[in-house]
Design a protein around this motif. Structure first.
Motif, mmCIF file in Angstrom:
data_model
loop_
_atom_site.group_PDB
_atom_site.id
_atom_site.type_symbol
_atom_site.label_atom_id
_atom_site.label_comp_id
_atom_site.label_asym_id
_atom_site.label_seq_id
_atom_site.Cartn_x
_atom_site.Cartn_y
_atom_site.Cartn_z
ATOM 1 N N LEU A 144 0.821 -1.209 0.000
ATOM 2 C CA LEU A 144 0.000 0.000 0.000
ATOM 3 C C LEU A 144 0.859 1.264 0.000
ATOM 4 N N THR A 145 1.927 1.248 0.776
ATOM 5 C CA THR A 145 2.771 2.444 0.833
ATOM 6 C C THR A 145 3.517 2.662 -0.474
ATOM 7 N N ILE A 156 -7.782 4.778 -2.264
ATOM 8 C CA ILE A 156 -7.283 3.430 -2.013
ATOM 9 C C ILE A 156 -8.162 2.793 -0.931
ATOM 10 N N VAL A 200 -9.154 -1.058 0.912
ATOM 11 C CA VAL A 200 -8.799 -2.466 1.065
ATOM 12 C C VAL A 200 -9.973 -3.204 1.685
ATOM 13 N N TRP A 218 -6.689 -7.828 6.321
ATOM 14 C CA TRP A 218 -6.266 -6.479 6.714
ATOM 15 C C TRP A 218 -6.740 -6.077 8.107
ATOM 16 N N LEU A 261 -2.989 0.647 8.756
ATOM 17 C CA LEU A 261 -3.031 1.110 7.375
ATOM 18 C C LEU A 261 -2.506 2.535 7.251
ATOM 19 N N VAL A 308 -5.503 5.258 3.187
ATOM 20 C CA VAL A 308 -6.145 3.988 2.851
ATOM 21 C C VAL A 308 -7.351 3.767 3.752
#
Length: 374
Positions: free
Chosen positions: A326-327, A338, A340, A345, A350, A354
């Motif tokens: 993600l980063t 973004i 998820v 997760w 996060l 996100v």
């Protein structure tokens, strides 16, 4: 021979079945048969008061016809009316044998014997305990729904009293029970028909939450407890994917920025993405689905090339939920949201930009910019 009152047949050609045997065969409780008899008049045609009820072949044909109708989404009262008013000669032939001594005391099964593996798209072998693909079939079936509307589903019917081939779903509607029966019978046509009707009548979210997830979770728990029914999970997952892909294949305005859907690089299970794609198409959003196990380089390139309005990254297992993915996603202009989803997760910290979607409806709201629904 009259269509309504058939002539008597020799006993060996006209077997009688107990309430328990018929209930096992149809995948319903004996009390349900008594209710159908009392409420709809669907009981043994030649029953004599004071004697034990025994169902004949014509009685079975009517009951099986009613079950088929309810699997197609017809209300029980209407299904019973149709089954009761249909002439004997016009009823589908019962799938039970015409002559089988002692069959009324034999356990009856709805589907064939046990299968081997499970897991939506990208399945592993359940015998490979702890493999990267599969930590038991329950992981596949249960977590395919985890994080996208986790329904209240119940345990399985044990071998005693159910013949070992019935899934018991607590608080499930008639359509979910019909879907479970069709799946356990490996009847792909009926499974597809039930799912397609649910999507058309009630929408993608309801079909996913009220039908697909309860049955998938029950099948997965059955594998965990008994080690079988993985053939059922394979067939059900394939039918679900086919129905939702058809729902996603509709005319969409191609001028808007699309939503990009992908699985994390180490995530093989992609069934939830098909439901999300169908739900987005239902809302008129353009969708691009990359599928299972998308390499991080490919995901970055796709974001740069497509310029999506939002990206959704699915991770079903904790081992595939890599925050570093993600980063490392590119920053676009105009910005890309973004989001998820998936139980992988849930314990991750996060990045600030996100968002985590805890249900299918929430994911749809986040990805389309709609106000979140409570």
């Amino acid at each position: 021979m009259s269509a309504v009152t058939p002539s008597p047949e020799p006993a060996e050609r006209n077997p009688r079945y107990t309430v328990a045997a018929v209930a096992r065969r149809l995948g319903v409780a004996p009390a349900t048969l008594r209710t159908w008899n009392r409420r709809y008049g669907l009981g043994p045609a030649d029953h004599v008061s004071g004697t034990r009820r025994r169902y004949g072949p014509h009685d079975l044909a009517r009951l099986e016809f009613m079950c088929r109708l309810t699997q197609d989404g017809i209300a029980p009262a209407e299904a019973a009316r149709i089954a009761r008013s249909t002439l004997i000669d016009d009823l589908p032939e019962s799938r039970w044998p015409r002559s089988a001594p002692g069959i009324d005391d034999r356990p009856c099964v709805i589907g064939p014997g046990p299968g081997l593996s499970a897991g939506g798209a990208g399945r592993g072998q359940p015998g490979q305990a702890g493999s990267g693909e599969h930590a038991g079939a329950v992981t596949s079936a249960d977590d395919d729904c985890g994080g996208l509307d986790e329904p209240a589903v119940a345990d399985l019917a044990g071998a005693r009293g159910s013949g070992g081939r019935v899934l018991r779903l607590a608080d499930a509607g008639i359509a979910a029970r019909g879907l479970a029966r069709a799946a356990m019978a490996l009847d792909s046509s009926a499974v597809t028909r039930i799912l397609a009707h649910a999507v058309a009548a009630d929408g993608v979210v309801a079909a996913w939450q009220e039908l697909v997830c309860p049955v998938l979770v029950a099948v997965g728990r059955r594998w965990e407890q008994r080690g079988d029914a993985v053939d059922v999970e394979h067939l059900l997952s394939d039918c679900v994917a086919a129905v939702f892909r058809r729902a996603a294949d509709r005319e969409i305005d191609g001028h808007g920025r699309p939503v990009l859907l992908a699985c994390a690089p180490a995530e093989q299970h992609s069934l939830a993405l098909t439901a999300l794609a169908a739900g987005l198409a239902e809302r008129g959003a353009s969708v691009r689905v990359l599928g299972a196990a998308v390499p991080i380089t490919a995901l970055r390139n796709a974001i740069v090339r497509v310029g999506p309005v939002a990206v959704f990254l699915w991770s079903q297992r904790r081992t595939s939920a890599d925050v570093q993915v993600l980063t490392g996603l590119p920053v676009t202009r105009p910005p890309t949201s973004i989001v998820v989803g998936g139980s992988g997760w849930q314990r991750s910290t996060l990045p600030g930009r996100v968002r985590h979607a805890g249900s299918l409806r929430e994911a749809l709201d986040l990805l389309t910019g709609a106000p979140l629904q409570g």
